[in-house]
Design an enzyme around this catalytic site. Structure first.
Site, PDB file in Angstrom:
ATOM      1  CD1 TRP A 199      -2.738  -1.808   0.979  1.00  0.00           C
ATOM      2  CD2 TRP A 199      -3.441   0.221   0.373  1.00  0.00           C
ATOM      3  NE1 TRP A 199      -4.050  -1.917   0.573  1.00  0.00           N
ATOM      4  CE2 TRP A 199      -4.509  -0.701   0.203  1.00  0.00           C
ATOM      5  CE3 TRP A 199      -3.660   1.562   0.044  1.00  0.00           C
ATOM      6  CZ2 TRP A 199      -5.763  -0.325  -0.273  1.00  0.00           C
ATOM      7  CZ3 TRP A 199      -4.912   1.936  -0.435  1.00  0.00           C
ATOM      8  CH2 TRP A 199      -5.943   1.002  -0.580  1.00  0.00           C
ATOM      9  CB  SER A 200       4.028   2.300   1.620  1.00  0.00           C
ATOM     10  OG  SER A 200       5.018   1.446   1.127  1.00  0.00           O
ATOM     11  CG  PHE A 202      -1.910   1.106  -4.241  1.00  0.00           C
ATOM     12  CD1 PHE A 202      -1.945   1.202  -5.621  1.00  0.00           C
ATOM     13  CD2 PHE A 202      -3.103   0.848  -3.579  1.00  0.00           C
ATOM     14  CE1 PHE A 202      -3.138   1.054  -6.325  1.00  0.00           C
ATOM     15  CE2 PHE A 202      -4.294   0.708  -4.263  1.00  0.00           C
ATOM     16  CZ  PHE A 202      -4.303   0.816  -5.643  1.00  0.00           C
ATOM     17  CG  PHE A 206      -3.075   6.617  -5.612  1.00  0.00           C
ATOM     18  CD1 PHE A 206      -3.822   6.214  -6.694  1.00  0.00           C
ATOM     19  CD2 PHE A 206      -3.113   5.858  -4.458  1.00  0.00           C
ATOM     20  CE1 PHE A 206      -4.604   5.064  -6.632  1.00  0.00           C
ATOM     21  CE2 PHE A 206      -3.884   4.708  -4.379  1.00  0.00           C
ATOM     22  CZ  PHE A 206      -4.631   4.305  -5.467  1.00  0.00           C
ATOM     23  CG  HIS A 366     -13.871   0.845  -1.784  1.00  0.00           C
ATOM     24  ND1 HIS A 366     -14.380   1.828  -2.575  1.00  0.00           N
ATOM     25  CD2 HIS A 366     -12.795   0.329  -2.452  1.00  0.00           C
ATOM     26  CE1 HIS A 366     -13.647   1.910  -3.687  1.00  0.00           C
ATOM     27  NE2 HIS A 366     -12.679   1.018  -3.637  1.00  0.00           N
ATOM     28  CD  GLU A 369      -9.506  -2.897  -0.983  1.00  0.00           C
ATOM     29  OE1 GLU A 369     -10.012  -1.783  -0.703  1.00  0.00           O
ATOM     30  OE2 GLU A 369      -8.689  -3.048  -1.907  1.00  0.00           O
ATOM     31  CG  HIS A 394     -12.537  -4.597  -2.871  1.00  0.00           C
ATOM     32  ND1 HIS A 394     -11.933  -5.057  -4.017  1.00  0.00           N
ATOM     33  CD2 HIS A 394     -12.298  -3.252  -2.839  1.00  0.00           C
ATOM     34  CE1 HIS A 394     -11.335  -4.049  -4.649  1.00  0.00           C
ATOM     35  NE2 HIS A 394     -11.544  -2.942  -3.957  1.00  0.00           N
ATOM     36  CG  ASP A 451      -9.675  -1.536  -7.282  1.00  0.00           C
ATOM     37  OD1 ASP A 451     -10.225  -0.425  -7.168  1.00  0.00           O
ATOM     38  OD2 ASP A 451      -9.118  -2.110  -6.330  1.00  0.00           O
TER      39      ASP A 451
HETATM   40 ZN   LIG Z   1     -11.478   0.477  -5.352  1.00  0.00          ZN
END
Ligand SMILES: [Zn+2]
Length: 491
Positions: A199-200, A202, A206, A366, A369, A394, A451
């Site tokens: 996630w970091s 990810f 962004f 969401h 998830e 999800h 997604d």
């Molecule tokens: Zn999403």
């Protein structure tokens, strides 16, 4: 071993219906199998005319690919997408899925509408595009500016055009940029240690190009191009979650969310004029935990104390947008890492505001998830259902809650499944273990989406449909499943 499996599958196939004169054991067995498969998504669909021939071809290729995958231990759904994408691209099943009409793709984020290649090879070639590698993590970020921005705490800004001309080869330079932004690595299992780690990266993804999308000269082109890419991949309609980030001009002037919304709607109309066989797109206005700084966005972490006042104002804005743009705005969602941010429960009073005031505002949350059953992220599912969500993104924990499963079926609430997303973000590895297997075999309504597909180099929809068809669904699932999914997405 592989051919044994293929053989046993074929044998089972030939015994799907009880036949007069069949030994009682085999007849009972066939009846049991029939009863069981009658629950599966697609089991009530009727194939017509040439669809039977397509189905024969599709299933022959499917069995061949399963047998081949077992021989090589590289059966795509059982292995990480980064390591099997090349073989999926050569697959006969994938070729059929690629040209297949897919209905509506309903869980897509605005920053993954277009692929990275277009972003790098089109947008960064435009005048006034600057880039830098951040001091902290070395990830590339971009922004447009009328003259070279002064160095700041993040990095030293350079004109992309100059940096590219200093490189030996423009193609190599573009590939370097794309590799820097993408999550694709050779050995994803070991490179990304856990969900928080991936996630970091990810979040860096962004941050890299958010300011490219929100530059006034790019935003509409990017939206149009994204719709074109989805249309080319067989989507008839796309529903896009967007925080409607404020658009900026070269001189730093910024515009509000409604301006952004209006520009996206114009791009949608232009697209519909050019592609009359498409139903275009709609936007789900999404509250995202991000903050604009110097024309680029940083995602706020640890926002547990984020105020409810802001949420209230976003919901009010969503209500206004939904009433004012009924043909273009679908509803509201909250987009975040559920394990790190406030759960829906934290905002239960604000989220009830539309129904309490008699205003219609559909929710598309969401929820769940997460791998943690019983966590606040998992319990978002309960709140999503209580808040009358129209669809849920999800919902990995849904199969662990029998009462919720009943509610999903009773209220006909589809789950938005994005197979590759869950694998890349380390919720599961082997897609045959995806919780949606249960949903498909029990006939719960599901829709297939991609997604944040730009982050992992997937196609707008085809790769996710392939992974679902070959890994999440039954070995025996055939064209009837694909037809049902397309029809359900439109319904
Ligand atoms: Zn999403």
């Amino acid at each position: 071993m592989a051919s044994d499996l293929a053989f046993s599958i074929v044998c089972v196939w030939s015994f799907v219906s009880p036949i007069v004169g069949m030994p009682p054991f085999l007849s009972s067995r066939a009846q049991l199998l029939n009863d069981d498969s009658s629950y599966a998504t697609g089991s009530n669909v009727e194939l017509k005319g040439k669809e039977w021939a397509v189905n024969d071809l599709l299933m022959m290729l499917k069995l061949e690919e399963i047998s081949e995958g077992l021989k090589t231990s590289l059966y795509p759904p059982a292995v990480h997408f980064f390591q099997t994408k090349a073989s999926i691209d050569k697959s006969g099943v994938f070729e059929i899925i690629r040209i297949m009409p897919k209905g509506a793709i309903l869980h897509v984020h605005d920053d993954s509408l277009v692929d990275l290649s277009w972003l790098i090879r089109n947008v960064t070639y435009r005048p006034g595009c600057y880039m830098c590698f951040t001091r902290k993590r070395g990830n590339v970020i971009f922004k447009f500016h009328e003259k070279e921005p002064a160095a700041d705490e993040e990095c030293d800004w350079k004109l992309v055009k100059t940096e590219r001309s200093n490189y030996v080869d423009a193609d190599e330079f573009d590939n370097m940029l794309e590799n820097n932004i993408s999550l694709i690595v050779e050995d994803p299992t070991n490179f990304y240690k856990n969900q928080y780690d991936v996630w970091s990266y990810f979040t860096d993804f962004f941050q890299s190009f958010r300011s490219l999308f929100s530059y006034s000269d790019v935003m509409q082109d990017a939206y149009y191009e994204g719709l074109r890419q989805f249309h080319e991949d067989g989507a008839q309609f796309v529903e896009i979650r967007s925080a409607l980030p404020p658009v900026y001009d070269l001189d730093g002037t910024t515009y509000d969310e409604e301006y952004t919304l209006g520009k996206l709607e114009e791009a949608n109309i232009m697209f519909l004029d050019d592609y009359s066989d498409s139903m275009g797109s709609k936007v789900i206005y999404s509250r995202t935990n991000l903050l604009m700084r110097n024309y680029f966005y940083v995602y706020l972490c640890h926002c547990r104390d984020k105020d409810r006042v802001t949420m209230k104002s976003k919901i009010e804005l969503a209500m206004t947008f939904y009433q004012k743009y009924p043909d273009f705005v679908s509803g509201f969602d909250i987009v975040k890492h559920e394990n790190l941010y406030n759960p829906l429960l934290f905002y239960w009073e604000e989220l009830q505001m539309p129904s309490n005031t008699g205003v219609d505002l559909p929710y598309f949350f969401h929820a769940s998830e997460t791998n943690w059953q019983g966590s606040s992220a998992d319990e978002n599912l309960f709140d999503a259902i209580l808040l009358n969500a129209k669809r849920i993104g999800h919902a990995y924990g849904a199969v662990k809650h029998p009462v919720l499963l009943n509610e999903l079926k009773k209220k006909d609430i589809p789950i938005e499944i994005s197979p590759i997303s869950g694998q890349v973000l380390k919720h599961f590895y082997d897609l045959r273990n995806h919780p949606a297997s249960h949903m498909l075999s029990h006939g719960y309504p599901v829709v297939v989406s991609s997604d944040n597909r730009a982050a992992w180099g997937a196609s707008p929809a085809s790769h996710d449909f392939y992974e679902l068809f070959m890994g999440i669904a039954s070995v025996k699932a055939d064209l009837r499943l694909l037809k049902q999914l397309a029809m359900d997405s439109i319904r």
